[in-house]
Write a protein that holds these residues in place. Structure first.
Motif, PDB file in Angstrom:
ATOM      1  N   GLY A 160      -1.617  -2.709  -8.451  1.00 50.56           N
ATOM      2  CA  GLY A 160      -0.456  -2.600  -7.570  1.00 50.56           C
ATOM      3  C   GLY A 160       0.237  -3.937  -7.415  1.00 50.56           C
ATOM      4  N   GLY A 161       1.553  -3.910  -7.223  1.00 47.30           N
ATOM      5  CA  GLY A 161       2.302  -5.154  -7.028  1.00 47.30           C
ATOM      6  C   GLY A 161       1.997  -5.785  -5.675  1.00 47.30           C
ATOM      7  N   ASN A 220       7.405  -4.382   0.058  1.00 46.54           N
ATOM      8  CA  ASN A 220       6.077  -3.985  -0.427  1.00 46.54           C
ATOM      9  C   ASN A 220       6.020  -3.990  -1.959  1.00 46.54           C
ATOM     10  OD1 ASN A 220       5.482  -3.461   2.269  1.00 46.54           O
ATOM     11  ND2 ASN A 220       5.985  -1.290   2.088  1.00 46.54           N
ATOM     12  N   GLY A 221       4.827  -4.143  -2.487  1.00 46.97           N
ATOM     13  CA  GLY A 221       4.640  -4.082  -3.934  1.00 46.97           C
ATOM     14  C   GLY A 221       4.686  -2.649  -4.443  1.00 46.97           C
ATOM     15  N   GLY A 222       5.035  -2.498  -5.700  1.00 49.05           N
ATOM     16  CA  GLY A 222       5.092  -1.160  -6.295  1.00 49.05           C
ATOM     17  C   GLY A 222       3.711  -0.657  -6.704  1.00 49.05           C
ATOM     18  N   LYS A 223       3.587   0.633  -6.821  1.00 49.40           N
ATOM     19  CA  LYS A 223       2.318   1.257  -7.203  1.00 49.40           C
ATOM     20  C   LYS A 223       2.047   1.024  -8.693  1.00 49.40           C
ATOM     21  CE  LYS A 223       0.153   5.840  -7.572  1.00 49.40           C
ATOM     22  NZ  LYS A 223      -0.005   5.769  -9.046  1.00 49.40           N
ATOM     23  N   GLY A 268       2.216  -2.600 -11.201  1.00 55.44           N
ATOM     24  CA  GLY A 268       3.378  -2.478 -10.340  1.00 55.44           C
ATOM     25  C   GLY A 268       4.072  -3.812 -10.140  1.00 55.44           C
ATOM     26  N   ASP A 293       6.070  -6.795  -8.009  1.00 54.30           N
ATOM     27  CA  ASP A 293       5.959  -7.394  -6.670  1.00 54.30           C
ATOM     28  C   ASP A 293       7.166  -7.011  -5.818  1.00 54.30           C
ATOM     29  OD1 ASP A 293       3.639  -8.608  -7.513  1.00 54.30           O
ATOM     30  OD2 ASP A 293       4.599 -10.532  -7.981  1.00 54.30           O
ATOM     31  N   THR A 312      11.280  -2.787  -2.319  1.00 52.94           N
ATOM     32  CA  THR A 312       9.960  -2.415  -2.825  1.00 52.94           C
ATOM     33  C   THR A 312       9.886  -2.673  -4.328  1.00 52.94           C
ATOM     34  OG1 THR A 312       9.720  -0.696  -1.157  1.00 52.94           O
ATOM     35  CG2 THR A 312       8.311  -0.514  -3.090  1.00 52.94           C
ATOM     36  N   SER A 329       7.529   0.650  -9.490  1.00 57.93           N
ATOM     37  CA  SER A 329       6.238   1.275  -9.816  1.00 57.93           C
ATOM     38  C   SER A 329       5.953   1.124 -11.309  1.00 57.93           C
ATOM     39  CB  SER A 329       6.251   2.766  -9.451  1.00 57.93           C
ATOM     40  OG  SER A 329       6.356   2.938  -8.064  1.00 57.93           O
ATOM     41  N   GLY A 368       0.344  -0.537  -3.948  1.00 55.08           N
ATOM     42  CA  GLY A 368       1.069  -1.794  -3.766  1.00 55.08           C
ATOM     43  C   GLY A 368       0.701  -2.481  -2.455  1.00 55.08           C
ATOM     44  N   GLY A 409      -1.617  -6.485  -4.034  1.00 55.96           N
ATOM     45  CA  GLY A 409      -1.779  -5.117  -4.507  1.00 55.96           C
ATOM     46  C   GLY A 409      -3.235  -4.821  -4.849  1.00 55.96           C
TER      47      GLY A 409
END
Length: 338
Positions: free
Chosen positions: A15-16, A37-40, A69, A71, A78, A81, A122, A143
């Motif tokens: 995850g990012g 938020n970080g991406g999945k 993912g 950052d 966000t 992903s 993430g 992540g």
């Protein structure tokens, strides 16, 4: 080379990371947190494709990994992903976790999807930690790491009817006579060195799928010849066709003994195969002297439950009647042995 078994290490994407960021704007003199938020991370999935019939495309591949993912960004953006990694496999593929030896799935229908390793979640940006008492949090989280799973893939062909016979019995010639498959044919044993899968199409557009495996020899169940490695490909067939060479070759071959060898090898491999509906096909009737062998065979196995049909696959004599019998045979049971 035909591949029906392979091992893979599957790694899903990380995850990012969440980020720390602050608003900088003249209309917000006190600013504030805006870290996204970080991406999945991407997941690793297995999908049944109707366009693939073996595992050749996975030969030599040890690691299958999905994309990580992205950052998070400023202004509460966000991260992107990660892309999932999809592994295409043929219908009839069994997925096993090699560490626990657990069967994860037996994929038998086109379009089926199994998630092997879920992507990492993430991380959180500092916006998520803002509270009435903490208006300027300097905290974010990384992540989650991706998951690693080691699996083995074993393919077993799914067909309505399976062809079994000794080497040079004429299985490939019959397959070519019945279907549009361009299979290798030769006047020598072990012409077929890998299973063939094709189908018979009828006037009503219905289809019966046929599997032809390499020739079985005596003691194949003891790992002799090619038959043992490929016998598993008829385990799912709802019906069997025994193809017996009735050409007059004297002491070299005897159709009665050949048929007994076939039944014994199938019984030693899996005795349930003998309970499947079946047809006995006496092939090469066009050769001089075959009549005597045909008469002896029919007398010896007069009490067999299976129909005995005489054909010449090479000259396509009797193949039309056989195709109709195959359709009847395939309709005896409502489902394959999945």
């Amino acid at each position: 080379m035909f591949t029906d078994f392979t091992k893979l290490k599957c790694l899903s994407g990380k995850g990012g990371n969440g980020v720390i960021s602050w608003i900088r704007a003249k209309y917000l003199p006190k600013g504030g947190p805006c870290g996204g938020n970080g991406g999945k991370g991407g997941s690793v999935k297995i999908k049944v494709s109707p366009h693939i019939h073996c595992l050749d495309h996975l030969r030599g591949k040890n690691l299958i990994s999905a994309q990580k993912g992205g950052d998070g960004g400023s202004n509460n953006k966000t991260g992107k992903s990660g892309k999932d990694k999809v592994i295409d496999v043929p219908a009839g593929t069994i997925i096993i976790n090699t560490e626990t030896e657990e069967v994860l799935a037996d994929l038998t229908k086109p379009g089926q999807v199994l998630e092997i390793a879920q992507g990492g979640r993430g991380g959180l940006g500092n916006t998520c930690f803002k509270t009435p008492t903490n208006r300027a949090p300097r905290k974010c989280t990384p992540g989650k790491a991706g998951k690693e799973v080691q699996i083995s893939l074993e393919m077993k062909m799914i067909a309505d009817v399976g062809f079994v016979g000794l080497p040079n019995a004429g299985k490939s010639t019959l397959m070519k006579a019945l279907t549009a498959t361009d299979v290798k044919i030769g006047n020598y044993p072990f012409t077929t060195i890998k299973p063939n899968l094709s189908y018979l199409e009828y006037d009503d557009y219905s289809r019966v799928y046929l599997a032809d495996i390499p020739g079985i020899i005596k003691d194949a169940h003891k790992d002799r010849g090619l038959g043992l490695a490929f016998l598993k490909h008829i385990e799912r067939s709802k019906a069997l066709i025994y193809i017996v060479d009735v050409a007059p070759l004297g002491e070299i071959s005897d159709p009665i003994e050949d048929y007994k060898i076939l039944k014994n090898e199938l019984e030693q491999h899996d005795d349930r195969l003998l309970k499947r509906p079946s047809i006995i096909v006496l092939n090469k009737c066009e050769l001089d002297g075959a009549e005597e062998n045909i008469a002896r065979f029919k007398k010896e196995f007069a009490n067999e439950k299976a129909d005995i049909i005489t054909i010449s696959a090479k000259e396509e004599v009797g193949t039309k009647d056989l195709s109709l019998k195959i359709k009847e045979l395939a309709q005896v049971d409502g489902k394959r042995y999945d």
